[in-house]
Design a protein around this motif. Sequence first.
Motif, mmCIF file in Angstrom:
data_model
loop_
_atom_site.group_PDB
_atom_site.id
_atom_site.type_symbol
_atom_site.label_atom_id
_atom_site.label_comp_id
_atom_site.label_asym_id
_atom_site.label_seq_id
_atom_site.Cartn_x
_atom_site.Cartn_y
_atom_site.Cartn_z
ATOM 1 N N PRO A 155 -1.817 14.710 -0.752
ATOM 2 C CA PRO A 155 -1.907 15.519 -1.888
ATOM 3 C C PRO A 155 -1.160 16.958 -1.300
ATOM 4 O O PRO A 155 -1.494 17.231 -0.216
ATOM 5 C CB PRO A 155 -3.375 15.768 -2.149
ATOM 6 N N GLY A 156 -0.291 17.870 -2.161
ATOM 7 C CA GLY A 156 0.178 18.949 -1.930
ATOM 8 C C GLY A 156 1.467 18.562 -1.338
ATOM 9 O O GLY A 156 2.245 19.847 -0.893
ATOM 10 N N THR A 157 2.122 17.482 -1.210
ATOM 11 C CA THR A 157 3.362 17.465 -0.853
ATOM 12 C C THR A 157 4.452 17.178 -2.078
ATOM 13 O O THR A 157 3.920 16.784 -3.158
ATOM 14 C CB THR A 157 3.538 16.211 0.185
ATOM 15 N N ILE A 158 5.791 17.172 -1.722
ATOM 16 C CA ILE A 158 6.581 16.997 -2.767
ATOM 17 C C ILE A 158 6.478 15.358 -3.404
ATOM 18 O O ILE A 158 7.138 15.047 -4.405
ATOM 19 C CB ILE A 158 7.966 17.145 -2.326
ATOM 20 N N THR A 159 5.728 14.380 -2.621
ATOM 21 C CA THR A 159 5.711 13.267 -3.426
ATOM 22 C C THR A 159 4.386 13.046 -3.949
ATOM 23 O O THR A 159 3.999 11.859 -4.498
ATOM 24 C CB THR A 159 6.047 12.179 -2.064
ATOM 25 N N HIS A 160 3.501 14.019 -4.047
ATOM 26 C CA HIS A 160 2.195 14.079 -4.655
ATOM 27 C C HIS A 160 1.793 15.353 -4.975
ATOM 28 O O HIS A 160 0.805 15.916 -4.046
ATOM 29 C CB HIS A 160 1.195 13.367 -3.784
ATOM 30 N N ALA A 161 2.402 16.014 -5.987
ATOM 31 C CA ALA A 161 1.904 17.518 -6.257
ATOM 32 C C ALA A 161 0.631 17.724 -6.724
ATOM 33 O O ALA A 161 0.059 16.632 -7.300
ATOM 34 C CB ALA A 161 3.069 17.930 -7.420
ATOM 35 N N VAL A 162 -0.082 18.604 -6.502
ATOM 36 C CA VAL A 162 -1.413 18.986 -6.920
ATOM 37 C C VAL A 162 -1.110 20.252 -7.977
ATOM 38 O O VAL A 162 0.038 20.902 -7.896
ATOM 39 C CB VAL A 162 -2.293 19.327 -5.891
ATOM 40 N N GLU A 163 -2.333 20.483 -8.773
ATOM 41 C CA GLU A 163 -2.148 21.791 -9.531
ATOM 42 C C GLU A 163 -1.862 23.211 -8.764
ATOM 43 O O GLU A 163 -2.474 23.363 -7.817
ATOM 44 C CB GLU A 163 -3.332 21.963 -10.205
ATOM 45 N N PRO A 164 -1.060 23.999 -9.134
ATOM 46 C CA PRO A 164 -0.358 23.731 -10.485
ATOM 47 C C PRO A 164 1.029 23.491 -10.442
ATOM 48 O O PRO A 164 1.942 23.852 -11.099
ATOM 49 C CB PRO A 164 -0.450 25.149 -10.977
ATOM 50 N N GLY A 165 1.520 22.489 -9.346
ATOM 51 C CA GLY A 165 3.011 22.285 -9.340
ATOM 52 C C GLY A 165 3.650 21.611 -10.565
ATOM 53 O O GLY A 165 3.133 20.762 -11.283
ATOM 54 N N GLY A 166 4.777 22.144 -10.547
ATOM 55 C CA GLY A 166 5.611 21.691 -11.619
ATOM 56 C C GLY A 166 6.184 20.266 -11.469
ATOM 57 O O GLY A 166 6.653 20.162 -10.216
ATOM 58 N N THR A 167 6.351 19.260 -12.223
ATOM 59 C CA THR A 167 6.936 18.087 -12.093
ATOM 60 C C THR A 167 7.514 17.494 -13.046
ATOM 61 O O THR A 167 8.065 16.279 -12.966
ATOM 62 C CB THR A 167 5.549 17.184 -12.064
ATOM 63 N N ILE A 168 8.161 18.279 -14.186
ATOM 64 C CA ILE A 168 8.795 17.641 -15.379
ATOM 65 C C ILE A 168 10.067 16.912 -14.927
ATOM 66 O O ILE A 168 10.408 15.921 -15.489
ATOM 67 C CB ILE A 168 8.937 18.699 -16.390
ATOM 68 N N LEU A 169 10.673 17.146 -13.749
ATOM 69 C CA LEU A 169 11.919 16.695 -13.215
ATOM 70 C C LEU A 169 11.915 15.373 -12.462
ATOM 71 O O LEU A 169 12.490 14.666 -12.041
ATOM 72 C CB LEU A 169 12.821 17.545 -12.587
ATOM 73 N N THR A 196 0.976 -1.146 0.052
ATOM 74 C CA THR A 196 -0.061 0.089 -0.087
ATOM 75 C C THR A 196 0.801 1.189 0.048
ATOM 76 O O THR A 196 2.036 1.223 0.801
ATOM 77 C CB THR A 196 -0.970 -0.036 1.359
ATOM 78 N N ILE A 197 0.660 2.219 -1.002
ATOM 79 C CA ILE A 197 1.328 3.344 -0.876
ATOM 80 C C ILE A 197 0.523 4.760 -0.665
ATOM 81 O O ILE A 197 -0.598 4.807 -1.111
ATOM 82 C CB ILE A 197 2.060 3.670 -2.279
ATOM 83 N N ILE A 198 0.758 5.342 0.614
ATOM 84 C CA ILE A 198 -0.186 6.606 0.984
ATOM 85 C C ILE A 198 0.760 7.777 0.594
ATOM 86 O O ILE A 198 2.016 7.855 0.949
ATOM 87 C CB ILE A 198 -0.365 6.329 2.515
ATOM 88 N N THR A 199 0.159 8.348 0.079
ATOM 89 C CA THR A 199 0.925 9.943 -0.284
ATOM 90 C C THR A 199 -0.101 11.008 -0.053
ATOM 91 O O THR A 199 -1.306 10.720 -0.016
ATOM 92 C CB THR A 199 1.109 10.262 -1.841
#
Lengths: 586, 713
Positions: free
Chosen positions: A322-336, A317-320
């Motif tokens: 939302p809003g953290t660096i392991t689970h970005a929400v809009e509009p967080g940049g994630t391309i890296l 089970t994987i828990i993340t």
Amino acid sequence: MTSAESSPVVLAPIVDSRLQAIATQMAETMLRTSRSGIFQSLDFATGIFTADGRWIALKDYAPVLSGAIPPALDTIRARAGDEVRPGDVYVFNDSFTGNNHLPDVTIAKPVFADGELRFWSVTKGHQVDMGGSGTLGYNIHGLDSTTEGVRLPPVRLYREGVIQQDLWDVILANLKLSELVESDLHCQIGAVNVGEQELLHLLDTYGTDETLAAIDHVLESARRHMAAEIAAMPDGVYRAERHIDDGGPHHRAPATYRIEVVIAGEEITFDFSGSDPQIPGFANSTRANTISASLIGLFATIDPDLRMNSGSIAPLTIITEPGTITHAVEPGGTILCTVTSTEAVSECIWLALAQAVPARANAGWSRAFALGTGGINELTGRPFAVFPAAAGGGGATEGCDGWHSIGNPGFMGGGVGVDVEIIEITTPVTILENVFEADSAGSGTWRGGTGSLMRWRAEQDDLAVIVLGGGTDDTTAPFGLAGGGRGRPNRSHIERADGTVEPVIGNSTLDLHRGDIVEVQTSGGGGFGDPLERAPEAVAADVLAGFLTPERAVADYGVVVSPGGIVDPAATDALRGASHAGGPPR
Amino acid sequence: MSTAVAPRPATLPLRPGERVRLAVDTGGTFTDLVVERVGLRERSYKVPSTPSEPSEAFFVGLGAIAEDLGLTTSELLGRVDAIVHGTTITTNALLTHTGAVTALVTTKGLTDTFLRPQGRRVRRFDSKTAEPAYLVPRHLVIGVGGRLDRTGTEIEPLDEADLLAAAARLRDAGVEAVAVSLIFSFINPAQEIRAQEILERELPGVFVTRSSAIVREMRLFQRTSTAASNAYVGPVLHRYLDLLQRRLSDEGYAGPVHIMQSNGGVITLAAAAALAVNSLLSGPAGGPPASTEVGQALGLDDLVMIDMGGTSFEVSLALGGRVPLRRGGSLAGNPLITPMLDIETMGAGGGSIASVTPGNLLQVGPASAGAEPGPACYGRGGSLPTVTDASLVLGYVDPDNFGDGYVDLDPALAEKSLASLAATLGLDVPQTAAAIHGAVNAGMADSIRLAAVRRGVDARSLSLVAGGGAGPIHAAALATALGISLIVVPLDASVLCARGMLLSELSRHAVRTVFGVDAASTDVLEDGYREVEADLTSHLVAEGVPLDDIRLERVVDLRYVGQIHEIEVVLPTDRPIDAAVEAGARDRFEELHLRYYGHVLDGVPVEPVNIRVRAWAGSTKRAQVPEGSPPALEADEVTSTPVRQRSAWFGGGFETVAVHDARSLAVGTEVPGPALVELSTSTVVVPPGWSLSPAPSGPLLLRADDATRGTSR
């Protein structure tokens, strides 16, 4: 056919072999029909799923992509719902609803037999351009995801076999390299079509009910196998954290990934919810990418014969949050995220699992640090793109030294470098030096793999360069385990043609001109176990091979050895005896 | 154990003046010999191999032939026109890491190119497998100054002082072989040639090789790996051939000895060691040509050929009667860029061990019981169930007629080995054996399917040639799974490779990369071809081939601009390259691109990457009889053997079926399945829905009944 011959226990290995072969055949199709160099450097994966979304086969050329297919397919299935029809082909790349990062595009085709949905045939590949304003697809300067490229929710490129040209036109109008992307999207679609045909043939051959029952058996076998692996780990709660050096120009500060691993009987939970809040810039992980990196971390720690599928990942089970660096929400940049986050997440898992099953965990692998450039090559008049990357070393495990210069965890050693002669013929880059670097690896009873020293020269002016990666200080260099030493951090600088020397900062951009020389030193991997326990002959062999200097053999290992690899046993005994009495000389 | 095969009709003595040719194929377990005589069927012999000194078995085998013909070994050799020899000595050296102490001299700054493990970590998530050892230890990799740029122009002269220092170090280290591989030597080999001269001068008696002498093709890593492999096995092959030649001349033999090459051709003994890397597939390379010939005699041009033995399963294709060549292959993790027959190998054989995963999923292999201890039924201490144990339980194998009578099988041990697996799976022992066959057949069928897909071929359009001891047992099951409706079983399946060697011609291949070297105009290409052709021709003439016997073939590797994969296109050799030839090549390229990849790219230009020349010379004369001799009469090999019966597993249960002896089947006989047909080394399993009949040319044919076709499993 008798009941025994078509029983799941007999049919399971047969169907399993077919499914793996079909996933491979899909991958081969992509490999041979792609026009971009990216698929050809194996930055893609394929997958096969049941109608209800269970993952049953994969070809994991790029592990960091394959583990992100299941969440992507979940999103596509949810969107498709009852509307799904034979001949539909979905495209999807939206980071916020199930994808890892925008360039990794998922193509999925539902497979119908006799009017019933039976399978999904899926590919995921790194497209050479998905829009945005970056260099080589990475926009360092973007504050958030709005500059990263075209977002595609699950939409249909084909509806019931009919191409949806309007949608293609919209997508391609946003791309600079539209011709290549159009061609490579068709290449991905060709692969899911091959998968569809072969899956239908499979059902024909063994019968639908028999095949599905055999698949159930394969998945249940994998679940039990993983359950046995986890049951063998001591129950408990294990915590770890790792951080990235920085998040680019908008966040020149570290950000921390935290994990709590809970092992309880046959189940395991990775809880990342204590991680730092998401940061401005492009370095956040998406939930799909965190899942993918988690699978890399876990599967490198268990029986390597166990493959990824819905059965084997069921106990996880994987828990993340939302809003953290392991689970970005809009509009967080994630391309890296497929680079730095993948590294930090897999490191967290190894550090935590090292507390439960030290003999199984990997010491830290090198993090990526590479300078890439592209444009028009003045020598050939043709476009080019190149990351003349010097791979760093792999981490040690108990009983096994790390591999030299093998790359970062995203590919787990599966990446393929471009030959130096091809680089020089096709790009305005000259490779002056690319060698293993002595003393870069972490020491240990089992030492890390050695990192590299790379020096390359620009052969034309005004080359736009992007710098990706981190791992540049002691806290982000590859960690050691069980008393093993850490690897040397990544380092880089530029020697301008006029002789001035400039430091290179990770996650930045710069320009190079004719005669400028880039130097990158990549980390060695972390070591495992007390270096004073390493066999003197193994230390001597590393000195002879030039992986270790005699000075460090004395300082780190307490072994007195000549440059030719001859051990002085008396001096070594004296040194190691004294070290044991008074603690290691480090 | 005896040193010759089971009883068979006596051979006819040599007629006065009759000349013969011999093939000697040294394998891991057996050394196979074949005598070629005019007007008679080839006759084969099998003796145990002697791996520590392979020439022992070579001469024991010659002795067996001589004895059979009532001659001494030297009398026999006096009647031999040519010997063709396949050897595994280089393969073994590479696989067991027992080659020469080897050094590498390469471009300073790029010394670790060859040692990079990227892409070699096949099992991504296996954290407990150590990085493989390299052929050259890192302390024997020496960088020397000197650099060519991307056009092959020297921008820094070769540092001869560096070379002298390197030579001194290597002399002290006692190296036996040195490979020289410098950047861009494929465009301009001058620095490499000079380096080789210096090293040869400074290191007398040391085997020195350079990458550009083996292959002038782009990619420093692959070229270096190829050169290093050549250096690693060169001295081993040299020593062995030297001994062999001495022993042959002691027996009075002065005729040609040809060594089988990975590319399907042969090379003279004198020239073989310098290109030792080309002998790494010397053993298996005889198989595809022999199978192709068997197929062609039946009018079959598109074949999939399998060879299933004790530990490995080999697959190759013949398309239009030709076995494609592959480049960019690798052996034991060492990338090789020289062309070799496209033979894929997977770890499945009679010795593959069946087990269950911790989650109770049946799996067969990759572990193998090998030849020692071998399957449980060998009674040599093995207790784990193998594919051969399953075959015995299923009644497919005759316990008293297995492996040329070298091994007696014990069915009780086979059953015992399967018992616990059966209990775990909840099946009875025969069902378990059938499940093992199902699993191993699935893996093999999938590897055939992928081999066909890679060549752009639908497996259903092929005929299957089944070789190896276990091939005929599994052939019908594989064909059924693949939708193949015709199987060919050569009678001498176990010596197929040796036979193939007798079919091979002298050959040499050369390549030049033209991509990025120059604007590849037709003139540049034509000049390139002429240069390569002159070079190859001079080599062959030096080996004693008359100029008129040499045939040349021009090939160009083409691709769409931007692609990485190239397609080989054959060019006409009867005219210089001009616009029309170029246009024809592009048409052919697009035709092949469509066939392999399903599409063409309209408007995208096509570019040449490599030019290749293949030279062939049919220099080994066929066996001959003096003119005017009476025609030979073949001893009648159709012996009337009573049809026996045996209980064997078909369609989910045991059934008592007819067991025929292959030699007792007259042409015109048709054996309907279910049935078994015994060969001297194996059994042909004829399932229901298939029928077997001998072809006039010798081999057995299995045909799927109409009802069986199209229901591929």
